[in-house]
Design a protein around this motif. Structure first.
Motif, PDB file in Angstrom:
ATOM      1  N   UNK A  31       0.840  -1.188   0.000  1.00 45.09           N
ATOM      2  CA  UNK A  31       0.000   0.000   0.000  1.00 45.09           C
ATOM      3  C   UNK A  31       0.879   1.243   0.000  1.00 45.09           C
ATOM      4  N   UNK A  32       0.361   2.274  -0.617  1.00 43.88           N
ATOM      5  CA  UNK A  32       1.014   3.578  -0.550  1.00 43.88           C
ATOM      6  C   UNK A  32       0.640   4.200   0.786  1.00 43.88           C
ATOM      7  N   UNK A  33       1.524   5.027   1.315  1.00 42.39           N
ATOM      8  CA  UNK A  33       1.196   5.743   2.549  1.00 42.39           C
ATOM      9  C   UNK A  33      -0.122   6.478   2.378  1.00 42.39           C
ATOM     10  N   UNK A  34      -0.775   6.758   3.492  1.00 41.71           N
ATOM     11  CA  UNK A  34      -2.046   7.481   3.470  1.00 41.71           C
ATOM     12  C   UNK A  34      -1.796   8.966   3.181  1.00 41.71           C
ATOM     13  N   UNK A  35      -2.880   9.721   3.075  1.00 42.77           N
ATOM     14  CA  UNK A  35      -2.801  11.139   2.711  1.00 42.77           C
ATOM     15  C   UNK A  35      -1.849  11.896   3.639  1.00 42.77           C
ATOM     16  N   UNK A  36      -1.080  12.777   3.036  1.00 38.18           N
ATOM     17  CA  UNK A  36      -0.071  13.539   3.774  1.00 38.18           C
ATOM     18  C   UNK A  36      -0.423  15.022   3.806  1.00 38.18           C
ATOM     19  N   UNK A  37       0.255  15.724   4.702  1.00 42.81           N
ATOM     20  CA  UNK A  37       0.112  17.181   4.741  1.00 42.81           C
ATOM     21  C   UNK A  37       0.903  17.766   3.578  1.00 42.81           C
ATOM     22  N   UNK A  38       0.823  19.051   3.380  1.00 47.74           N
ATOM     23  CA  UNK A  38       1.457  19.674   2.223  1.00 47.74           C
ATOM     24  C   UNK A  38       2.882  20.167   2.486  1.00 47.74           C
ATOM     25  N   UNK A  39       3.449  19.775   3.599  1.00 53.39           N
ATOM     26  CA  UNK A  39       4.842  20.147   3.836  1.00 53.39           C
ATOM     27  C   UNK A  39       5.694  19.644   2.670  1.00 53.39           C
ATOM     28  N   UNK A  40       6.828  20.279   2.457  1.00 52.29           N
ATOM     29  CA  UNK A  40       7.656  19.875   1.330  1.00 52.29           C
ATOM     30  C   UNK A  40       8.639  18.761   1.671  1.00 52.29           C
ATOM     31  N   UNK A  41       9.128  18.723   2.893  1.00 58.33           N
ATOM     32  CA  UNK A  41      10.137  17.730   3.246  1.00 58.33           C
ATOM     33  C   UNK A  41       9.641  16.825   4.368  1.00 58.33           C
ATOM     34  N   UNK A  42       9.560  15.547   4.100  1.00 56.92           N
ATOM     35  CA  UNK A  42       9.170  14.525   5.067  1.00 56.92           C
ATOM     36  C   UNK A  42       7.872  14.867   5.810  1.00 56.92           C
ATOM     37  N   UNK A  43       6.778  15.034   5.100  1.00 54.95           N
ATOM     38  CA  UNK A  43       5.514  15.416   5.739  1.00 54.95           C
ATOM     39  C   UNK A  43       4.906  14.287   6.572  1.00 54.95           C
ATOM     40  N   UNK A  44       4.090  14.677   7.528  1.00 56.92           N
ATOM     41  CA  UNK A  44       3.303  13.748   8.339  1.00 56.92           C
ATOM     42  C   UNK A  44       1.998  13.438   7.622  1.00 56.92           C
ATOM     43  N   UNK A  49      -5.437  11.165   6.412  1.00 60.51           N
ATOM     44  CA  UNK A  49      -4.472  10.068   6.364  1.00 60.51           C
ATOM     45  C   UNK A  49      -4.444   9.254   7.651  1.00 60.51           C
ATOM     46  N   UNK A  50      -4.566   9.931   8.789  1.00 62.27           N
ATOM     47  CA  UNK A  50      -4.600   9.236  10.083  1.00 62.27           C
ATOM     48  C   UNK A  50      -5.818   8.320  10.139  1.00 62.27           C
ATOM     49  N   UNK A  51      -6.954   8.805   9.647  1.00 61.04           N
ATOM     50  CA  UNK A  51      -8.170   7.987   9.621  1.00 61.04           C
ATOM     51  C   UNK A  51      -7.969   6.776   8.715  1.00 61.04           C
ATOM     52  N   UNK A  52      -7.398   7.003   7.522  1.00 60.72           N
ATOM     53  CA  UNK A  52      -7.186   5.885   6.591  1.00 60.72           C
ATOM     54  C   UNK A  52      -6.233   4.851   7.183  1.00 60.72           C
ATOM     55  N   UNK A  53      -5.205   5.298   7.893  1.00 61.68           N
ATOM     56  CA  UNK A  53      -4.257   4.367   8.528  1.00 61.68           C
ATOM     57  C   UNK A  53      -4.968   3.502   9.569  1.00 61.68           C
ATOM     58  N   UNK A  69       6.693  -3.552   7.003  1.00 64.56           N
ATOM     59  CA  UNK A  69       7.839  -2.823   6.460  1.00 64.56           C
ATOM     60  C   UNK A  69       7.403  -1.432   6.026  1.00 64.56           C
ATOM     61  N   UNK A  70       8.289  -0.473   6.228  1.00 65.20           N
ATOM     62  CA  UNK A  70       8.023   0.914   5.865  1.00 65.20           C
ATOM     63  C   UNK A  70       9.322   1.577   5.439  1.00 65.20           C
ATOM     64  N   UNK A  71       9.198   2.515   4.522  1.00 65.23           N
ATOM     65  CA  UNK A  71      10.361   3.351   4.241  1.00 65.23           C
ATOM     66  C   UNK A  71      10.550   4.275   5.448  1.00 65.23           C
ATOM     67  N   UNK A  72      11.725   4.863   5.634  1.00 61.89           N
ATOM     68  CA  UNK A  72      11.990   5.659   6.841  1.00 61.89           C
ATOM     69  C   UNK A  72      11.494   7.109   6.750  1.00 61.89           C
ATOM     70  N   UNK A  73      10.234   7.271   6.384  1.00 61.08           N
ATOM     71  CA  UNK A  73       9.630   8.593   6.293  1.00 61.08           C
ATOM     72  C   UNK A  73       8.432   8.646   7.237  1.00 61.08           C
ATOM     73  N   UNK A  74       8.142   9.837   7.753  1.00 62.91           N
ATOM     74  CA  UNK A  74       7.039   9.994   8.711  1.00 62.91           C
ATOM     75  C   UNK A  74       5.740   9.422   8.164  1.00 62.91           C
TER      76      UNK A  74
END
Length: 164
Positions: A31-44, A49-53, A69-74
């Motif tokens: 699965x792709x990570x859930x929806x993220x915030x619009x920050x440019x670098x390593x967004x939460x 997205x929290x609901x989808x997770x 398994x996860x990539x090392x991004x927030x």
């Protein structure tokens, strides 16, 4: 060697071999990570997205996962965190460009796992598991790819993670 002893040895090899094949029944959820915030670098993750997770965690809570398994991004770690916590599994990191190697590792191990990646890595992981899928766009969220292995044959199921 007596013919009857050879027959017994061959039967034992057959039984052991069939148990190995049976042990190769497993599923890899990608699965792709859930929806993220619009920050440019390593967004939460965003609120959505929290609901989808959390929904993903509910969906897979009884799937007999052995690893996550996860990539090392927030955003990827936050996507898998509710499920890892519910199953009491530690999240194992893999490099964002290393999904294909991870897919091969999972196939060799016959290990049921969840792999969380990105729009540009998820299709490559699914392809490395032996399935054909189209590329995802930056706007695609909620696609859950399940590659099931049974007796050495792979089958793809594609679901959407619903939003309540």
């Amino acid at each position: 060697m007596k013919p009857s002893l050879v027959l017994v040895i061959l039967m034992c090899i057959e039984i052991i071999g069939s148990q190995v094949v049976m042990a190769q029944d497993f599923s890899v959820f990608v699965v792709r990570h859930a929806e993220k915030t619009v920050e440019t670098s390593n967004p939460s993750l965003s609120e959505k997205g929290v609901i989808r997770a959390k929904v993903l965690a509910e969906m897979l809570s009884k799937s007999n996962l052995e690893a996550v398994y996860s990539t090392p991004f927030k955003r990827t770690e936050q996507t898998v965190a509710p499920l890892a916590s519910a199953l009491n599994l530690s999240v194992q990191n893999y490099p964002a460009g290393g999904g294909e190697a991870l897919a091969e590792q999972l196939k060799q191990a016959g290990q049921s796992a969840l792999v969380v990646g990105h729009s540009n890595t998820v299709p490559a992981i699914v392809r490395a598991l032996g399935m054909e899928v189209e590329n995802l766009t930056e706007k695609d969220y909620g696609d859950l790819f399940i590659v099931q292995f049974h007796n050495g044959q792979a089958q793809l199921i594609r679901l959407m993670i619903p939003m309540p």
